[in-house]
Each structure stands twice: as structure tokens, then as C-alpha cells.
Design a protein around this motif. Structure first.
Motif, mmCIF file in Angstrom:
data_model
loop_
_atom_site.group_PDB
_atom_site.id
_atom_site.type_symbol
_atom_site.label_atom_id
_atom_site.label_comp_id
_atom_site.label_asym_id
_atom_site.label_seq_id
_atom_site.Cartn_x
_atom_site.Cartn_y
_atom_site.Cartn_z
ATOM 1 N N ASP A 38 35.370 25.205 44.896
ATOM 2 C CA ASP A 38 35.414 26.502 44.233
ATOM 3 C C ASP A 38 36.744 27.210 44.438
ATOM 4 O O ASP A 38 36.917 28.326 43.976
ATOM 5 C CB ASP A 38 34.280 27.399 44.767
ATOM 6 C CG ASP A 38 32.915 26.873 44.372
ATOM 7 O OD1 ASP A 38 31.966 27.087 45.139
ATOM 8 O OD2 ASP A 38 32.812 26.251 43.306
ATOM 9 N N LYS A 39 37.687 26.579 45.131
ATOM 10 C CA LYS A 39 38.943 27.238 45.449
ATOM 11 C C LYS A 39 39.937 27.158 44.299
ATOM 12 O O LYS A 39 40.046 26.130 43.629
ATOM 13 C CB LYS A 39 39.558 26.626 46.713
ATOM 14 C CG LYS A 39 38.738 26.875 47.972
ATOM 15 C CD LYS A 39 39.446 26.349 49.200
ATOM 16 C CE LYS A 39 38.628 26.643 50.458
ATOM 17 N NZ LYS A 39 39.330 26.203 51.688
ATOM 18 N N GLY A 57 43.716 35.857 48.848
ATOM 19 C CA GLY A 57 42.652 35.009 48.324
ATOM 20 C C GLY A 57 41.636 34.567 49.355
ATOM 21 O O GLY A 57 40.503 34.218 49.001
ATOM 22 N N LYS A 60 38.950 31.673 49.032
ATOM 23 C CA LYS A 60 38.807 31.405 47.599
ATOM 24 C C LYS A 60 40.005 30.650 47.037
ATOM 25 O O LYS A 60 39.994 30.262 45.858
ATOM 26 C CB LYS A 60 38.636 32.719 46.820
ATOM 27 C CG LYS A 60 37.430 33.552 47.228
ATOM 28 C CD LYS A 60 36.132 32.820 46.941
ATOM 29 C CE LYS A 60 34.927 33.672 47.327
ATOM 30 N NZ LYS A 60 33.652 32.934 47.107
ATOM 31 N N VAL A 181 43.473 37.984 40.116
ATOM 32 C CA VAL A 181 42.414 38.662 39.349
ATOM 33 C C VAL A 181 42.411 38.181 37.898
ATOM 34 O O VAL A 181 41.360 38.011 37.289
ATOM 35 C CB VAL A 181 42.597 40.188 39.416
ATOM 36 C CG1 VAL A 181 41.656 40.891 38.438
ATOM 37 C CG2 VAL A 181 42.349 40.697 40.836
ATOM 38 N N ASP A 184 40.827 34.677 38.008
ATOM 39 C CA ASP A 184 39.537 34.593 38.701
ATOM 40 C C ASP A 184 38.935 35.994 38.838
ATOM 41 O O ASP A 184 38.757 36.498 39.947
ATOM 42 C CB ASP A 184 39.736 33.943 40.075
ATOM 43 C CG ASP A 184 38.420 33.699 40.803
ATOM 44 O OD1 ASP A 184 37.367 33.633 40.129
ATOM 45 O OD2 ASP A 184 38.442 33.576 42.044
ATOM 46 N N ASN A 186 36.017 37.142 38.622
ATOM 47 C CA ASN A 186 34.719 37.253 39.304
ATOM 48 C C ASN A 186 34.863 37.622 40.780
ATOM 49 O O ASN A 186 33.940 38.165 41.380
ATOM 50 C CB ASN A 186 33.937 35.949 39.177
ATOM 51 C CG ASN A 186 33.465 35.681 37.757
ATOM 52 O OD1 ASN A 186 33.330 36.607 36.953
ATOM 53 N ND2 ASN A 186 33.232 34.426 37.434
ATOM 54 N N ASN A 187 36.022 37.315 41.359
ATOM 55 C CA ASN A 187 36.238 37.603 42.778
ATOM 56 C C ASN A 187 37.195 38.777 42.994
ATOM 57 O O ASN A 187 37.791 38.917 44.070
ATOM 58 C CB ASN A 187 36.776 36.363 43.488
ATOM 59 C CG ASN A 187 35.705 35.303 43.679
ATOM 60 O OD1 ASN A 187 34.621 35.591 44.187
ATOM 61 N ND2 ASN A 187 35.997 34.083 43.265
ATOM 62 N N LYS A 188 37.301 39.631 42.007
ATOM 63 C CA LYS A 188 38.231 40.768 42.081
ATOM 64 C C LYS A 188 37.957 41.650 43.299
ATOM 65 O O LYS A 188 38.901 42.087 43.979
ATOM 66 C CB LYS A 188 38.144 41.606 40.806
ATOM 67 C CG LYS A 188 39.067 42.816 40.824
ATOM 68 C CD LYS A 188 38.994 43.602 39.521
ATOM 69 C CE LYS A 188 39.929 44.815 39.575
ATOM 70 N NZ LYS A 188 39.906 45.587 38.294
ATOM 71 N N ILE A 190 36.715 40.932 46.197
ATOM 72 C CA ILE A 190 37.181 40.293 47.431
ATOM 73 C C ILE A 190 38.695 40.372 47.526
ATOM 74 O O ILE A 190 39.261 40.712 48.574
ATOM 75 C CB ILE A 190 36.717 38.824 47.477
ATOM 76 C CG1 ILE A 190 35.188 38.757 47.590
ATOM 77 C CG2 ILE A 190 37.374 38.081 48.638
ATOM 78 C CD1 ILE A 190 34.623 37.361 47.491
ATOM 79 N N TYR A 191 39.341 40.063 46.413
ATOM 80 C CA TYR A 191 40.805 40.103 46.394
ATOM 81 C C TYR A 191 41.329 41.513 46.671
ATOM 82 O O TYR A 191 42.318 41.690 47.394
ATOM 83 C CB TYR A 191 41.342 39.611 45.052
ATOM 84 C CG TYR A 191 41.008 38.165 44.744
ATOM 85 C CD1 TYR A 191 40.883 37.220 45.763
ATOM 86 C CD2 TYR A 191 40.819 37.730 43.432
ATOM 87 C CE1 TYR A 191 40.582 35.896 45.485
ATOM 88 C CE2 TYR A 191 40.523 36.413 43.145
ATOM 89 C CZ TYR A 191 40.396 35.500 44.165
ATOM 90 O OH TYR A 191 40.102 34.179 43.890
ATOM 91 N N ASN A 194 40.961 42.341 50.423
ATOM 92 C CA ASN A 194 41.973 41.621 51.201
ATOM 93 C C ASN A 194 43.374 42.183 50.953
ATOM 94 O O ASN A 194 44.187 42.279 51.876
ATOM 95 C CB ASN A 194 41.945 40.132 50.853
ATOM 96 C CG ASN A 194 40.678 39.436 51.313
ATOM 97 O OD1 ASN A 194 39.951 39.955 52.146
ATOM 98 N ND2 ASN A 194 40.406 38.269 50.763
#
Length: 317
Positions: A38-39, A57, A60, A181, A184, A186-188, A190-191, A194
Motif C-alpha cells: 500500500d506504500k 508520508g 504510507k 496529497v 494519494d 485518501n491519506n491527506k 495523516i500527511y 505529519n
């Protein structure tokens, strides 16, 4: 007869399952090559950029560094294995600041993987131009146009070492965050979390550098390769380079450097991996000083900049 049919049916089912398993395994291997599970696979030019990508990241992302530690980022040529890794990358984070490696290789890298989302990590940075021995410098605002980008590449005096300023690093980190972003979304969340945490660390590094270099404004320092001009500008220092247009200094240049070092009471000559230290050692001997290694390409950016702060604080009078 029924027994024969039953055996044939079982054999057919096994064959189907075996074929399905092989197909699924091939698909998994292909996906793993592209994204490492998934990375998101991100290629970068230098190790500090890899640190920025990984800090934002987290788990991810996975990174591929094109110019490895200890290599000369102006002349390095990537290996076949690096180019193979690059072919699977989803994003490329370039310096975009006139670095020799990118000038020579960027078009080739893009031709290998034209699907990569390219992020210019220097977008928005004020570039500085270098003069002989770093005696003069000025900055100009980076314009986001293709025409201006071509002009920058033609401008041989542009200082490519943008990341050595923590303030510039913050800009680079923001560009990388926005790039992740974009590919990807969907992982905004988390990003973003971080990103905010890492920017706070960069602010702390900036504060430590200001404290370590307080009172040293206007002080000159000598380096073999002029990688610290942005840091010098940020904290009021003056960088003097031994290297002249990428070449060893002449006898006349060496005499001038030795005289300058004595005049300015310089006792430390800074060098880095991948470059000759002979000239630096000669100058240090002549001035009764020492050679100290600092690494602008270290991956552990925050810790490394703290080490740099200590080295400058101790080495500058």
C-alpha cells in the motif's frame, strides 16, 4: 465411468485453482513492485529529500534516492538498479535548483517513467547566485513558469544547495506534502498531521541555529565546496569557497585564500564527503587551523543540522 468423471473434475478444479493462484501472485508481485504493497513509491534526487518525504508520508511511503550518500550530486550517474526502481515510482521530487545531476539526467529519468507525478520541491524559494569565492550574492523570487525554469537552467551562477537552510526546508516540505496529497488524497489527514509535526521540528532547528550563531553575524568561514550559502545568508555569515567553478584552486587562488584566512582569523576549514580535502588541508596547515567535516547530504536532516550548528558555533570566532 463416474469415477473417471470425478477424477477429471477434481483435476480441472485443481488446475483452475493453480492458475488463479499464479495469476493472483503475479498481480501481487506487480503491485508490490509499483507501490510496495500500500506504500507510495517516491523517487528523490538527494537523501535530505527522502527524509522530508518519509517524515510526511510515514509508513504510507517508500523512497528511492538517486544520488546516494557520499556521492557528488553534481556529477553522479545512476546505476541500472536505481533506474529500475525509478521505473516503478509514482512521484519524483526534484530539487529544481540547477543541480548538476538533474540538469544531466532529469529528461532521461522522465523518459523512463513518464507517468510519475513530478514535484518541484524548490517552488517558491528565493534562489541566490554565487560569485567568485562567494564575495557577493543576491536573491530573486522564483517564478512558476516553464520559460523561467529554462532561464534558471541556463543561469550557471545559481546556487543549487537550497535545502541547507531550514527556512527553505520548510518550503520544500510543504511542496512535498502537497504532492503526496495530489497522488494519494485518501491519506491527506495523516500527511497533514505529519507535516505539521515536522515543520515544528524545523522551526526548533532554526531557533537552535540562531542561538548557536548569535553574535557571529558578519563572520566569514571557508569551505571546500560552496554548499552552505543559504545557511550563511539566513544567519548573517559569509561563505568563502576553495573550489573555483568546480575545479581545484590555482596557486594564486590558494595564496589569496590563505591570506584571507589569516586576515579574518579563520581557524577551521569545512569539507564534505565526495570532494578532495587536499587544498583544505594545505590551507589549514598554513594558518595553524584544522579541517572539519560537515555533510550537507546527510539524510537525518534535523539531527544533522544540529551537528552543523555545533560545528559552526565552535569553528567561527
Amino acid at each position: 465411468m463416474n469415477k473417471v468423471i470425478e477424477i477429471l473434475a477434481i483435476s480441472a478444479i485443481c488446475a483452475i485453482l493453480l492458475f488463479s493462484g499464479c495469476t493472483e501472485k503475479a498481480q501481487e508481485n506487480s503491485a508490490e513492485e509499483k507501490t510496495s504493497g500500500d506504500k507510495v513509491l517516491v523517487a528523490v534526487t538527494i537523501a535530505p529529500q527522502a527524509e522530508f518525504v518519509e517524515q510526511i508520508g510515514g509508513n504510507k511511503v517508500r523512497t528511492v534516492v538517486m544520488v546516494p550518500a557520499g556521492a557528488n550530486a553534481h556529477t553522479y550517474e545512476p546505476t541500472p538498479n536505481q533506474l529500475k526502481d525509478l521505473s516503478n515510482a509514482q512521484m519524483y521530487v526534484k530539487l529544481g535548483s540547477n543541480m548538476g545531476f538533474e540538469l544531466a539526467w532529469m529528461d532521461k529519468l522522465l523518459s523512463i517513467n513518464s507517468d510519475m507525478h513530478v514535484v518541484n520541491s524548490s517552488s517558491g524559494i528565493k534562489f541566490r547566485t554565487m560569485r567568485e569565492n562567494e564575495q557577493e550574492s543576491h536573491a530573486y523570487e522564483h517564478e512558476e513558469t516553464e520559460e523561467h525554469a529554462e532561464e534558471e537552467h541556463d543561469h550557471t551562477g545559481l546556487d543549487p544547495h537550497v535545502w541547507t537552510s531550514p527556512q527553505n526546508a520548510k518550503i520544500m516540505v510543504k511542496n512535498i506534502y502537497e504532492g503526496l496529497v495530489a497522488i494519494d488524497p485518501n491519506n491527506k489527514a495523516i500527511y497533514k498531521q505529519n507535516y505539521d509535526a515536522y515543520v515544528s521540528k524545523l522551526d526548533e532547528v532554526d531557533a537552535k541555529l540562531k542561538a548557536a550563531l548569535a553574535g557571529k553575524e558578519g563572520t566569514s568561514f571557508i569551505v571546500y565546496h560552496p554548499a552552505w550559502g543559504y545557511l550563511a545568508d539566513d544567519y548573517g555569515l559569509h561563505e568563502i569557497s576553495i573550489e573555483v567553478e568546480g575545479k581545484e584552486p590555482s596557486a594564486k587562488d590558494m595564496k589569496k585564500l590563505i591570506d584571507t584566512a589569516k586576515e579574518k582569523r579563520i581557524k577551521v576549514i569545512f569539507v564534505q564527503k565526495g570532494f578532495s580535502t587536499a587544498s583544505a588541508q594545505t590551507i589549514a596547515t598554513q594558518i595553524g587551523g584544522e579541517v572539519v567535516e560537515i555533510d550537507p547530504l546527510a539524510k537525518d536532516y534535523v539531527d544533522n543540522m544540529e551537528r552543523v550548528a555545533d560545528a559552526f558555533a565552535k569553528g567561527l570566532e
